[in-house]
Motif scaffolding. Structure first.
Motif, PDB file in Angstrom:
ATOM      1  N   UNK A 185       1.579  11.987  -6.482  1.00 15.63           N
ATOM      2  CA  UNK A 185       0.698  10.840  -6.235  1.00 15.63           C
ATOM      3  C   UNK A 185       0.532  10.868  -4.574  1.00 15.63           C
ATOM      4  N   UNK A 186      -0.429  10.587  -3.882  1.00 18.03           N
ATOM      5  CA  UNK A 186      -0.538  10.133  -2.512  1.00 18.03           C
ATOM      6  C   UNK A 186       0.125   9.109  -2.177  1.00 18.03           C
ATOM      7  N   UNK A 187       0.999   8.437  -1.266  1.00 20.07           N
ATOM      8  CA  UNK A 187       1.707   7.400  -1.354  1.00 20.07           C
ATOM      9  C   UNK A 187       0.757   6.411  -1.012  1.00 20.07           C
ATOM     10  N   UNK A 188      -0.163   6.764  -0.235  1.00 17.66           N
ATOM     11  CA  UNK A 188      -1.201   5.652   0.257  1.00 17.66           C
ATOM     12  C   UNK A 188      -2.478   5.640  -0.346  1.00 17.66           C
ATOM     13  N   UNK A 189      -2.814   5.499  -1.408  1.00 14.84           N
ATOM     14  CA  UNK A 189      -4.028   5.587  -2.367  1.00 14.84           C
ATOM     15  C   UNK A 189      -3.870   4.677  -3.564  1.00 14.84           C
ATOM     16  N   UNK A 217       3.651  12.299   0.158  1.00 13.74           N
ATOM     17  CA  UNK A 217       3.701  12.544  -1.280  1.00 13.74           C
ATOM     18  C   UNK A 217       4.756  11.814  -2.061  1.00 13.74           C
ATOM     19  N   UNK A 218       4.502  11.193  -3.352  1.00 13.79           N
ATOM     20  CA  UNK A 218       5.322  10.684  -4.238  1.00 13.79           C
ATOM     21  C   UNK A 218       5.311  11.550  -5.412  1.00 13.79           C
ATOM     22  N   UNK A 219       6.563  12.013  -6.098  1.00 12.02           N
ATOM     23  CA  UNK A 219       6.730  12.211  -7.175  1.00 12.02           C
ATOM     24  C   UNK A 219       7.542  11.313  -8.071  1.00 12.02           C
ATOM     25  N   UNK A 233       0.830  -1.086   0.005  1.00 16.85           N
ATOM     26  CA  UNK A 233      -0.053   0.171   0.110  1.00 16.85           C
ATOM     27  C   UNK A 233       0.816   1.238  -0.110  1.00 16.85           C
ATOM     28  N   UNK A 234       1.854   0.920   0.876  1.00 19.21           N
ATOM     29  CA  UNK A 234       2.947   2.269   0.959  1.00 19.21           C
ATOM     30  C   UNK A 234       3.949   2.323  -0.349  1.00 19.21           C
ATOM     31  N   UNK A 235       3.439   3.339  -1.352  1.00 21.71           N
ATOM     32  CA  UNK A 235       4.331   3.114  -2.628  1.00 21.71           C
ATOM     33  C   UNK A 235       5.907   3.134  -2.358  1.00 21.71           C
ATOM     34  N   UNK A 236       6.201   4.023  -1.546  1.00 21.35           N
ATOM     35  CA  UNK A 236       7.560   4.363  -1.381  1.00 21.35           C
ATOM     36  C   UNK A 236       8.383   3.180  -0.593  1.00 21.35           C
ATOM     37  N   UNK A 296       4.063  -0.373  -9.505  1.00 19.82           N
ATOM     38  CA  UNK A 296       3.238  -0.375  -8.420  1.00 19.82           C
ATOM     39  C   UNK A 296       2.780  -1.964  -8.027  1.00 19.82           C
ATOM     40  N   UNK A 297       2.235  -2.223  -6.935  1.00 22.18           N
ATOM     41  CA  UNK A 297       1.789  -3.423  -6.777  1.00 22.18           C
ATOM     42  C   UNK A 297       0.197  -3.556  -5.994  1.00 22.18           C
ATOM     43  N   UNK A 298      -0.616  -3.862  -6.426  1.00 20.61           N
ATOM     44  CA  UNK A 298      -2.000  -3.634  -6.050  1.00 20.61           C
ATOM     45  C   UNK A 298      -2.574  -5.000  -5.345  1.00 20.61           C
ATOM     46  N   UNK A 299      -2.748  -5.257  -3.976  1.00 17.82           N
ATOM     47  CA  UNK A 299      -2.940  -6.291  -3.529  1.00 17.82           C
ATOM     48  C   UNK A 299      -4.245  -6.598  -3.352  1.00 17.82           C
ATOM     49  N   UNK A 300      -5.380  -5.721  -3.660  1.00 15.86           N
ATOM     50  CA  UNK A 300      -6.716  -6.059  -3.949  1.00 15.86           C
ATOM     51  C   UNK A 300      -7.076  -5.282  -5.306  1.00 15.86           C
ATOM     52  N   UNK A 301      -6.517  -5.675  -6.671  1.00 11.51           N
ATOM     53  CA  UNK A 301      -6.911  -4.858  -7.726  1.00 11.51           C
ATOM     54  C   UNK A 301      -8.535  -4.818  -7.954  1.00 11.51           C
TER      55      UNK A 301
END
Length: 355
Positions: free
Chosen positions: A186-190, A219-221, A138-141, A314-319
């Motif tokens: 991007x928001x990191x957790x969204x 925030x992630x850039x 969930x945390x992209x960073x 990124x990885x989505x655990x519940x796509x």
């Protein structure tokens, strides 16, 4: 032989509430009815849990909340009560045993390890990734840092928190030097591209950052990458199946929320329009990333693929599991139709809990 009772959770306190309603409707309609008894539980935007016994079509449009037989409910962190406690109108309670939970919840409070933590405490088996892998993905960073440690290339990036805004001018210079324009904020957790902005020049950077901060405190850039947007579905606990990778060809400037869930105008190519050896590389990296992050059950792994690079995005655990979502379509392309996919996911959740 009695059917296995599956509690399907949908909605949630998340910016992706509406997406969850669409996904859950598709999931519920595709769970094999001869093998499983579905117990739908809606979680409202305000966080109220409702046991919903009505027509499944009422889930998709959000009207399930108005059903006269809806009652408040909860899953308790009490292992002697592995199921749903319903709070009836007369002030009494009723208990319904549950064999497994399918949390069709996207974004915060669904993919971030919080609902998984409740289910671990309750002792009820559940579909999908566990607490730590959900939180890490969930945390992209955190995802990027762990993947880079494993030697998996990710999109070049910077990140900071809302508490660092007094140093914004310094970060703005770093964006220009390291990433350039255009870039993505991007928001990191969204997820589902909520709060994401494509920034064309530095004059628009601050507004994009402030928008992202309305969804998360980090925030992630990321550097803008001109490449094929390739996705790969992974299924399994230990023995992993990588589906046929697909490609998104956005009609809009990028694959935003409307393109994903509303307009349906973007093109979905399965297989992706890249060479076969590249598809195999994508599948291999997807499986490696899945294992590196400790995922189980399912995840969708997203990539940028160019002529001489493969970046994991990124990885989505519940796509998304809507009727137009890529994960079920990619699994279908490798010979696992939607109903069988639901069956396998439930069995994987039960198998993990039994280990």
């Amino acid at each position: 032989m009695s059917r296995i009772k599956v509690a399907v959770l949908f909605g949630g306190v998340s910016s992706e509430y509406e997406v969850s309603l669409q996904s859950a409707t598709s999931v519920i309609k595709n769970i094999p009815a001869d093998k499983y008894e579905v117990l739908p539980i809606g979680i409202t935007k305000s966080g109220r849990w409702l046991y919903f016994p009505g027509d499944y079509d009422m889930i998709a449009d959000g009207s399930y909340k108005t059903h006269p037989d809806c009652v408040g409910c909860a899953i308790l962190p009490d292992r002697s009560k592995k199921g749903i406690t319903k709070f009836l109108a007369d002030g009494t309670t009723a208990f319904v045993a549950v064999d497994v939970v399918f949390p069709v919840l996207h974004g915060k409070n669904g993919e971030d390890g919080t609902i998984q933590g409740l289910l671990e405490l309750s002792g009820i088996p559940y579909v999908g990734c566990d607490v730590i892998s959900s939180a890490n993905c969930m945390d992209k960073v955190v995802t990027k840092v762990l993947l880079e440690q494993a030697g998996i290339a990710t999109t070049p990036f910077l990140w900071f928190t809302k508490y660092d805004m007094d140093q914004f001018e310094q970060y703005k210079r770093q964006v220009a030097q390291k990433l350039g324009y255009p870039c993505f904020v991007k928001p990191v957790n969204a997820g589902s591209s909520v709060g994401v902005t494509k920034v064309s020049d530095e004059s628009a950077l601050k507004d994009a950052v402030l928008l992202a901060f309305t969804h998360d405190s980090k925030v992630l850039i990321e550097k803008n990458i001109t490449a094929h947007e390739v996705e790969c579905a992974v299924l399994g606990n230990r023995e992993l199946i990588a589906g046929v990778p697909g490609e998104i060809v956005p009609e809009a400037d990028f694959y935003d929320y409307e393109a994903k869930y509303i307009s349906g105008t973007s093109k979905l190519l399965i297989p992706a329009g890249v060479p076969e050896d590249t598809l195999r590389q994508v599948q291999d990296i997807a499986r490696r990333a899945f294992s590196t992050l400790g995922c189980t059950g399912l995840s969708r792994v997203d990539f940028f693929v160019g002529d001489d690079f493969i970046y994991l995005n990124e990885i989505n655990t519940l796509p998304g599991f809507t009727s137009i979502s890529m994960y079920p379509k990619m699994m279908d392309a490798c010979g696992i139709p939607y109903p069988e996919l639901c069956d396998r996911l439930i069995q994987l959740g039960l198998a993990r809990a039994a280990q």
